[in-house]
Write a protein that holds these residues in place. Structure first.
Motif, short mmCIF file in Angstrom:
data_model
loop_
_atom_site.label_atom_id
_atom_site.label_comp_id
_atom_site.label_asym_id
_atom_site.label_seq_id
_atom_site.Cartn_x
_atom_site.Cartn_y
_atom_site.Cartn_z
N LEU A 253 0.76 -1.11 -0.03
CA LEU A 253 0.09 0.05 -0.02
C LEU A 253 0.77 1.03 0.10
CD1 LEU A 253 -2.82 -1.11 2.36
CD2 LEU A 253 -3.30 -0.24 0.27
N PHE A 254 1.92 1.39 0.72
CA PHE A 254 2.53 2.38 1.04
C PHE A 254 3.58 2.73 -0.58
CE2 PHE A 254 7.20 3.78 1.39
CZ PHE A 254 6.95 5.12 1.95
N ALA A 255 4.05 1.83 -1.13
CA ALA A 255 4.49 1.78 -2.51
C ALA A 255 3.40 2.40 -3.76
CB ALA A 255 5.15 0.44 -2.80
N ARG A 256 2.50 1.86 -3.30
CA ARG A 256 1.30 2.34 -4.31
C ARG A 256 1.16 3.73 -3.99
NH1 ARG A 256 -0.22 0.81 -9.39
NH2 ARG A 256 -2.44 1.75 -9.65
N MET A 257 1.08 4.21 -2.96
CA MET A 257 0.72 5.46 -2.64
C MET A 257 1.76 6.57 -3.02
SD MET A 257 0.63 7.81 1.10
CE MET A 257 2.31 7.36 1.48
N ILE A 258 3.12 6.18 -2.68
CA ILE A 258 4.42 7.02 -3.45
C ILE A 258 4.28 6.98 -4.78
CG2 ILE A 258 6.74 7.38 -3.23
CD1 ILE A 258 5.24 7.89 -0.48
N TRP A 259 4.06 5.67 -5.28
CA TRP A 259 3.87 5.85 -7.07
C TRP A 259 2.80 6.62 -7.35
CZ3 TRP A 259 -0.02 4.66 -9.96
CH2 TRP A 259 0.07 4.49 -11.44
N HIS A 260 1.69 6.55 -6.93
CA HIS A 260 0.47 7.73 -7.23
C HIS A 260 0.86 8.97 -7.14
CE1 HIS A 260 -3.91 9.14 -7.04
NE2 HIS A 260 -3.52 8.71 -8.16
N LEU A 261 1.38 9.20 -6.02
CA LEU A 261 1.65 10.71 -5.58
C LEU A 261 2.78 11.13 -6.68
CD1 LEU A 261 1.81 10.82 -1.59
CD2 LEU A 261 -0.04 11.56 -3.18
N MET A 262 3.67 10.59 -7.23
CA MET A 262 4.77 10.83 -8.12
C MET A 262 4.04 11.03 -9.32
SD MET A 262 8.40 8.98 -7.12
CE MET A 262 7.67 7.18 -7.48
#
Length: 724
Positions: A253-262
């Motif tokens: 979930l964390f990786a998905r959030m950072i990917w999305h914010l980028m």
């Protein structure tokens, strides 16, 4: 209990709404309710929804008193849902044929908490592309489905709500509602997936997601993209309420959030420059705040580098990396643009003409000059002529000048100021005029200058498929639709004769113009005409007052179709000794008949005279039926080739369903209708046709156009025209 509730929030999607509704309702699936939410849409969405609800009991419409936004509109619809499952569908998208039966079968057999369906992306130009969800769907699932712990890759599926069918009880259990703001799907989807115990996937493509050129927030530069941070914060808050369910998958979930914010930070298509550093630092804050206790291993490659730069708050390095990527994209775009220029060079002016045109574009605009054109420079007519006439009276400070082709220069009405295509005066007018008015597009070489205003008047209400809609039919195979969009991107204003036209123009030409719902300027003369004008038109044509005049005016056919059989002499005989048939159209069979009661008016310059001189119109899929209906006189549709025409050319309107009068499927039927004086037998249908398509034709359409475009005034559609 109804199996499925489909919730449809509608706001500014009038061009796509009918297609969406048809894709659901025309499947013939009964165990569904469609809850449509009119989010105080300023266009015709509310009227369209009411029209469908009036004829289909499965449709319920909620009209909101004020605009609340997509998330809250979904909440309003959800509160009215009674189905076991709910599906939130976006009203500019569609369901694929048979998808409801496919989904229903899966719901019955698997009883999931969440059913994720595959989808395809559709584009303004080109073929649809299936999503890459099949990679996530590939893992085996037991009879009880799976949760995210068993299938963590489902986190990497698109976070939108429209490809997820959800058990309504689960939403109540999780107390899950949509929050306001952009990216509202984020704070709904991830808590939902964490809370679901029985997630099933369906590999069949059930949804068609439209990639729009206009209106999509992902193509809008706006500070509101920063709202993505609030939605991720809300998502974590709702996930944490569920206890430890998310702990095993928190790194994913964390990786998905950072990917999305980028995808948002530093994005030139989303954030203005002054907010990109700010958004990067907020992403870095989110990185530190939600970093899993066990740490996080970035992926390899360029994405991994970006993760590490975010973790180090290294904005300058991140910005430099993004700049390199943008430069690469820009170079590819420039190369593609050069190829397009060379591909279109055959229709461009010569070298000296191009140089002169560029020189003139470097000089100041003439703020009080308007250039007019119609039908590819063939004549002075149609909506542009009506607008020019109104401008002379209402905006006399704006000088009008027409553009005329060399072959048509001898037919220009006396006193008309004009320039001839290809001359220096022509290029000077295109380059220096503040206003450019046309009922078709200007040539590809024309470049719109800052400050120039392009007014597209069109030339009639569309029955046939137009613009990008033509891609689906054989007649559109020869068109360059990318070039069409580049030409249409120049439009500032698009004139609409009726609500149907507005819907078609906005869908067929998805560009950033303002729709002018004014009525058709060329029909002002018809709307104001009385008996004296009709008598004058007959006199100009040499038609006696006591004759019954039928005007036959068909539309052209794409190859290999030809005009249907037609014998004007036989039709004139059916009218009796005081009958006359006027024929307008190239290649109409029998137009050159020696019968004194047949008159070929194909070359007559003023088509409005023909309408005024006629008692009855016989036509087919031509826009002339909408013009003639302004006179409230009988119209007969002669349409023996409707099925073939529709298959080859396409149609934006079922002309038989909305026929303004009797319909003849053979020439014998047409003769019988006129011989038995049954042309006026469907006056109720003509009244309904006029209500739908001629409601704004009050004789002041051109005035409204001039006031909005030349004088900068705000105008509103007129009230419906009372019966004549």
């Amino acid at each position: 209990m109804t199996l499925l509730s489909i919730v449809l929030p509608a706001y500014r999607v009038q061009g796509y709404l009918r297609e969406c509704l048809d894709s659901i309702l025309d499947q013939g699936f009964g165990d569904v309710e469609l809850i449509a939410v009119d989010d105080r849409s300023p266009d015709h969405c509310g009227e369209i929804l009411d029209e469908y609800a009036a004829r289909d009991a499965r449709v319920r419409v909620l009209h909101l008193a004020q605009n609340v936004g997509l998330g809250e509109a979904r909440n309003v619809g959800l509160a009215q849902a009674t189905g076991e499952y709910v599906w939130f569908v976006d009203t500019d998208d569609t369901l694929t044929p048979g998808s409801l039966e496919t989904v229903a079968r899966a719901l019955h057999q698997q009883a999931p908490d969440v059913l994720i369906v595959d989808f395809k992306r559709t584009y303004p130009i080109g073929r649809p592309r299936r999503s890459r969800l099949r990679r996530s769907f590939a893992a085996a699932v037991g009879p009880n489905g799976a949760d995210l712990q068993a299938r963590p890759n489902l986190i990497k599926t698109i976070h939108t709500v429209w490809n997820k069918i959800v058990r309504r009880d689960l939403l109540a259990k999780l107390d899950l509602r949509f929050a306001p703001g952009w990216y509202e799907d984020v704070s709904w989807t991830y808590p939902l997936l964490v809370g679901a115990e029985r997630i099933f996937t369906l590999e069949e493509v059930c949804y068609a997601y439209r990639q729009r050129r206009q209106g999509a927030i992902t193509r809008t530069v706006n500070p509101r993209h920063l709202e993505v941070f609030s939605h991720w914060e809300r998502a974590w808050e709702l996930i944490d309420r569920q206890g430890g369910r998310a702990d095993p998958i928190r790194p994913v979930l964390f990786a998905r959030m950072i990917w999305h914010l980028m995808q948002t930070v530093g994005n030139t298509e989303r954030l203005p420059p002054n907010l990109r550093r700010h958004s990067f630092l907020r992403t870095a804050d989110m990185f530190a705040r939600y970093l899993p206790a066990g740490g996080f291993a970035p992926p390899r490659g360029a994405d991994g580098l970006r993760y590490r730069l975010v973790a180090r708050r290294a904005w300058r390095s991140y910005a430099a990396l993004q700049a390199v990527r943008r430069a690469q994209r820009s170079l590819r775009g420039a190369l593609d643009s050069g190829l397009r220029e060379r591909a279109g060079s055959g229709s461009r002016p010569g070298l000296l003409a191009r140089a002169y045109y560029r020189l003139q574009r470097s000089l100041p605009l003439d703020e009080n000059l308007a250039g007019y054109a119609a039908y590819w420079y063939r004549e002075v007519s149609c909506n542009p002529a009506a607008v020019e006439q109104a401008a002379r009276r209402l905006a006399p400070h704006v000088r009008g000048m027409w553009m005329i082709g060399r072959d048509a220069a001898g037919t220009v009405p006396a006193g008309t100021v004009h320039v001839v295509e290809g001359t220096r005066a022509y290029y000077r007018l295109l380059a220096r005029a503040k206003y450019l008015v046309n009922n078709v597009n200007f040539p590809d070489f024309v470049r719109k200058r800052p400050g120039q205003v392009h007014l597209q008047t069109h030339h009639g209400t569309p029955v046939k498929a137009m613009g990008l809609d033509e891609q689906r039919f054989p007649a559109g195979e020869r068109h360059n639709f990318a070039a069409l969009l580049r030409r249409s991107d120049r439009w500032d204003f698009s004139v609409s004769a009726n609500a149907h036209s507005t819907e078609v123009w906005e869908r067929a030409y998805p560009c950033a113009f303002e729709s002018l719902e004014t009525g058709s300027p060329r029909n002002d003369r018809l709307a104001r005409a009385g008996a004296a004008e009709s008598a004058a038109a007959r006199a100009a044509l040499g038609v006696p007052e006591d004759e019954t005049v039928v005007l036959y005016m068909p539309t052209s056919r794409p190859e290999p179709l030809t005009l249907p059989p037609f014998d004007p002499a036989a039709l004139a005989a059916a009218l009796g000794p005081r009958g006359r048939v006027l024929v307008r159209g190239r290649l109409v069979p029998g137009a050159d008949s020696p019968d004194p009661h047949v008159q070929d008016v194909s070359g007559y310059p003023v088509v409005e005279d023909l309408y005024l001189a006629s008692d009855i119109l016989v036509s087919d899929y031509s826009s002339v039926i909408f013009d003639f209906a302004v006179l409230d006189r009988p119209i007969v549709l002669y349409v023996p080739d409707w099925a073939q025409y529709r298959a080859a050319r396409g149609a934006s309107l079922d002309v038989l369903e909305h026929a303004p009068g009797p319909v003849a499927g053979t020439f014998a039927e047409l003769v019988s209708l006129l011989a038995e004086d049954r042309a006026n037998a469907s006056s109720e249908r003509r009244a309904a046709f006029r209500d739908r398509f001629c409601a704004w034709e009050d004789g002041h359409a051109a005035e409204r156009v001039v006031r909005r475009v030349f004088l900068g005034e705000q105008v509103t559609p007129p009230r419906p025209v009372p019966p004549r």
